[in-house]
Design a protein around this motif. Structure first.
Motif, PDB file in Angstrom:
ATOM      1  N   MET A 277      44.936  24.413   9.024  1.00 37.73           N
ATOM      2  CA  MET A 277      45.554  23.107   9.075  1.00 37.73           C
ATOM      3  C   MET A 277      45.635  22.560   7.656  1.00 37.73           C
ATOM      4  O   MET A 277      44.667  22.579   6.906  1.00 37.73           O
ATOM      5  CB  MET A 277      44.706  22.188   9.952  1.00 37.73           C
ATOM      6  N   LYS A 278      46.811  22.065   7.271  1.00 34.90           N
ATOM      7  CA  LYS A 278      46.969  21.524   5.919  1.00 34.90           C
ATOM      8  C   LYS A 278      46.524  20.069   5.877  1.00 34.90           C
ATOM      9  O   LYS A 278      46.563  19.362   6.885  1.00 34.90           O
ATOM     10  CB  LYS A 278      48.410  21.663   5.459  1.00 34.90           C
ATOM     11  N   PRO A 279      46.094  19.610   4.713  1.00 35.75           N
ATOM     12  CA  PRO A 279      45.665  18.216   4.580  1.00 35.75           C
ATOM     13  C   PRO A 279      46.813  17.251   4.876  1.00 35.75           C
ATOM     14  O   PRO A 279      47.988  17.599   4.751  1.00 35.75           O
ATOM     15  CB  PRO A 279      45.236  18.106   3.118  1.00 35.75           C
ATOM     16  N   LEU A 280      46.470  16.030   5.238  1.00 39.97           N
ATOM     17  CA  LEU A 280      47.477  15.008   5.516  1.00 39.97           C
ATOM     18  C   LEU A 280      48.284  14.708   4.266  1.00 39.97           C
ATOM     19  O   LEU A 280      47.776  14.783   3.152  1.00 39.97           O
ATOM     20  CB  LEU A 280      46.788  13.732   5.997  1.00 39.97           C
ATOM     21  N   GLN A 281      49.522  14.361   4.466  1.00 34.32           N
ATOM     22  CA  GLN A 281      50.411  14.040   3.354  1.00 34.32           C
ATOM     23  C   GLN A 281      50.431  12.528   3.141  1.00 34.32           C
ATOM     24  O   GLN A 281      51.407  11.854   3.455  1.00 34.32           O
ATOM     25  CB  GLN A 281      51.817  14.572   3.645  1.00 34.32           C
TER      26      GLN A 281
ATOM     27  N   HIS B 127      41.259  16.061   6.606  1.00 29.84           N
ATOM     28  CA  HIS B 127      41.436  17.232   7.458  1.00 29.84           C
ATOM     29  C   HIS B 127      41.447  16.875   8.945  1.00 29.84           C
ATOM     30  O   HIS B 127      41.392  17.756   9.794  1.00 29.84           O
ATOM     31  CB  HIS B 127      40.350  18.270   7.165  1.00 29.84           C
ATOM     32  N   MET B 128      41.536  15.571   9.231  1.00 29.63           N
ATOM     33  CA  MET B 128      41.589  15.114  10.613  1.00 29.63           C
ATOM     34  C   MET B 128      42.969  15.420  11.192  1.00 29.63           C
ATOM     35  O   MET B 128      43.979  15.249  10.505  1.00 29.63           O
ATOM     36  CB  MET B 128      41.340  13.596  10.632  1.00 29.63           C
ATOM     37  N   PRO B 129      43.023  15.908  12.426  1.00 26.64           N
ATOM     38  CA  PRO B 129      44.344  16.131  13.043  1.00 26.64           C
ATOM     39  C   PRO B 129      45.144  14.832  13.073  1.00 26.64           C
ATOM     40  O   PRO B 129      44.590  13.751  13.288  1.00 26.64           O
ATOM     41  CB  PRO B 129      43.995  16.592  14.464  1.00 26.64           C
ATOM     42  N   GLN B 130      46.436  14.964  12.843  1.00 29.70           N
ATOM     43  CA  GLN B 130      47.288  13.783  12.710  1.00 29.70           C
ATOM     44  C   GLN B 130      47.265  12.906  13.961  1.00 29.70           C
ATOM     45  O   GLN B 130      47.224  11.679  13.858  1.00 29.70           O
ATOM     46  CB  GLN B 130      48.711  14.209  12.399  1.00 29.70           C
ATOM     47  N   HIS B 131      47.257  13.489  15.134  1.00 27.73           N
ATOM     48  CA  HIS B 131      47.294  12.676  16.351  1.00 27.73           C
ATOM     49  C   HIS B 131      46.012  11.855  16.519  1.00 27.73           C
ATOM     50  O   HIS B 131      46.041  10.736  17.005  1.00 27.73           O
ATOM     51  CB  HIS B 131      47.561  13.537  17.587  1.00 27.73           C
ATOM     52  N   ILE B 132      44.890  12.385  16.075  1.00 28.99           N
ATOM     53  CA  ILE B 132      43.629  11.637  16.154  1.00 28.99           C
ATOM     54  C   ILE B 132      43.642  10.499  15.130  1.00 28.99           C
ATOM     55  O   ILE B 132      43.227   9.382  15.427  1.00 28.99           O
ATOM     56  CB  ILE B 132      42.417  12.563  15.950  1.00 28.99           C
ATOM     57  N   LEU B 133      44.128  10.774  13.941  1.00 32.74           N
ATOM     58  CA  LEU B 133      44.212   9.740  12.917  1.00 32.74           C
ATOM     59  C   LEU B 133      45.124   8.601  13.372  1.00 32.74           C
ATOM     60  O   LEU B 133      44.777   7.428  13.235  1.00 32.74           O
ATOM     61  CB  LEU B 133      44.726  10.318  11.596  1.00 32.74           C
ATOM     62  N   LEU B 134      46.259   8.933  13.960  1.00 34.32           N
ATOM     63  CA  LEU B 134      47.173   7.902  14.446  1.00 34.32           C
ATOM     64  C   LEU B 134      46.519   7.065  15.544  1.00 34.32           C
ATOM     65  O   LEU B 134      46.712   5.848  15.602  1.00 34.32           O
ATOM     66  CB  LEU B 134      48.471   8.524  14.945  1.00 34.32           C
TER      67      LEU B 134
END
Length: 54
Positions: free
Chosen positions: A1-5, A27-34
């Motif tokens: 998984m790539k880092p958030l942009q 490195h948190m998955p985007q859907h969890i961060l949102l």
């Protein structure tokens, strides 16, 4: 998984507001961060509404 942009400034701000270490945030998955951002936004809007009622 790539880092958030996201920018470094945004990452630091989110890390502080969410209480999550910067390394975990990047490195948190985007859907969890949102989801966490939505919860934070809801809490802040509720706090603002309560202040407006006083």
């Amino acid at each position: 998984m790539k880092p958030l942009q996201i920018s470094p400034e945004t990452a630091i701000t989110l890390s502080k507001q969410l209480g999550v270490p910067l390394e975990h945030l990047m490195h948190m998955p985007q859907h969890i961060l949102l989801q966490k951002i939505a919860e934070l936004s809801k809490k802040q809007s509720e706090d603002t509404a309560e202040k407006g009622e006083q």
